[in-house]
Design a protein around this motif. Structure first.
Motif: not given
Ligand code: FES
Length: 107
Positions: A76-83
């Protein structure tokens, strides 16, 4: 013991003692940190252990392997710093790691 700070979407912080060798997800589960669901138990197969890695730490972590990179896109709501926190192994060097928990683990 490396300390990891989890910050909920509400801003509430949880600093936990982790054990080198365990995953960041497991450290959250062991300490009952809210917002980490980990439905698949750590097999990079559910994306419900999604976290945002603090900008100061993104370069300190190994790049995601292909299976993590593919699955995190389902979060949900993936960002560049998602892990996926189940794929982040705690090491002594990660003492002080800060990760933020998204407002939801479900899209
Ligand atoms: Fe399922 Fe991390 S626990 S992807």
């Amino acid at each position: 013991m490396p300390k990891i700070k989890f910050i909920e979407a509400s801003g509430e912080e949880h600093v936990v003692d982790a054990t080198a060798g365990q995953s960041v997800m497991q450290a959250a589960m062991d300490n009952l940190v809210p917002g980490i669901v980990a439905e698949c138990g750590g097999y990079a197969n559910c994306a419900t252990c999604h976290v945002y890695v603090d900008a100061a730490w993104t370069d300190e972590l190994p790049r995601p392997e292909a299976n993590e990179a593919a699955m995190v896109e389902c979060a949900f709501e993936v960002q560049a710093n998602s892990r996926l926190s189940c794929q982040l192994t705690v090491t002594p060097e990660l003492d002080g790691l800060i990760v933020r928990i998204p407002s939801s683990q479900m899209g």
